[in-house]
Write a protein that holds these residues in place. Sequence first.
Motif, mmCIF file in Angstrom:
data_model
loop_
_atom_site.group_PDB
_atom_site.id
_atom_site.type_symbol
_atom_site.label_atom_id
_atom_site.label_comp_id
_atom_site.label_asym_id
_atom_site.label_seq_id
_atom_site.Cartn_x
_atom_site.Cartn_y
_atom_site.Cartn_z
ATOM 1 N N HIS A 59 0.745 -1.155 -0.005
ATOM 2 C CA HIS A 59 -0.017 -0.164 -0.079
ATOM 3 C C HIS A 59 0.880 1.370 0.053
ATOM 4 O O HIS A 59 0.489 2.161 -0.596
ATOM 5 N N ILE A 60 1.904 1.309 0.646
ATOM 6 C CA ILE A 60 2.976 2.368 0.588
ATOM 7 C C ILE A 60 4.174 1.903 -0.020
ATOM 8 O O ILE A 60 4.793 1.146 0.457
ATOM 9 N N ASP A 116 3.046 5.269 -8.106
ATOM 10 C CA ASP A 116 1.863 5.369 -9.143
ATOM 11 C C ASP A 116 1.130 4.371 -9.299
ATOM 12 O O ASP A 116 -0.180 4.526 -9.944
ATOM 13 N N ILE A 117 1.737 2.971 -9.058
ATOM 14 C CA ILE A 117 0.783 1.623 -9.327
ATOM 15 C C ILE A 117 0.257 1.268 -7.942
ATOM 16 O O ILE A 117 -0.461 0.176 -7.686
ATOM 17 N N ARG A 121 4.998 -9.402 -9.615
ATOM 18 C CA ARG A 121 4.190 -8.698 -9.166
ATOM 19 C C ARG A 121 2.647 -9.151 -9.923
ATOM 20 O O ARG A 121 2.806 -9.741 -11.198
ATOM 21 N N MET A 122 1.653 -9.345 -9.439
ATOM 22 C CA MET A 122 0.471 -9.567 -9.915
ATOM 23 C C MET A 122 -0.366 -8.670 -10.394
ATOM 24 O O MET A 122 -0.445 -7.516 -9.797
ATOM 25 N N ASP A 123 -1.338 -8.889 -11.324
ATOM 26 C CA ASP A 123 -2.145 -8.166 -11.829
ATOM 27 C C ASP A 123 -3.626 -7.988 -11.165
ATOM 28 O O ASP A 123 -4.237 -7.063 -11.464
#
Length: 101
Positions: free
Chosen positions: A46-47, A54-55, A75-77
């Motif tokens: 989250h941080i 930006d994502i 990284r998961m979509d």
Amino acid sequence: MKIFKCNSCDYASVSSKYTCPQCRTGKLEAQEVSPKGTVFSFTDIHIAPAEFADIAPYTIALIQLDEANVKVTARMDNPVQIGDKADLDKIENGAYLYTRI
């Protein structure tokens, strides 16, 4: 997906090294395996660091590959749960981007 497997023991990794860090005698040889796997662990960010702010929020997962004793950080979509099946979507700036299947 390319992994590197020791020719002397059962060590395998997605990163190449000159000698095996486990047995310290074997050479790592490139081997192609399917990028499909299972979510072993995950966390929601989250941080985020500045370059990924930006994502955020986004999910990072540890994927156990189906065809090798190797785990990949990706990284998961979409949000995931432990045990979900996943497949490689693309590699972007050296990062593995996986999708839940």
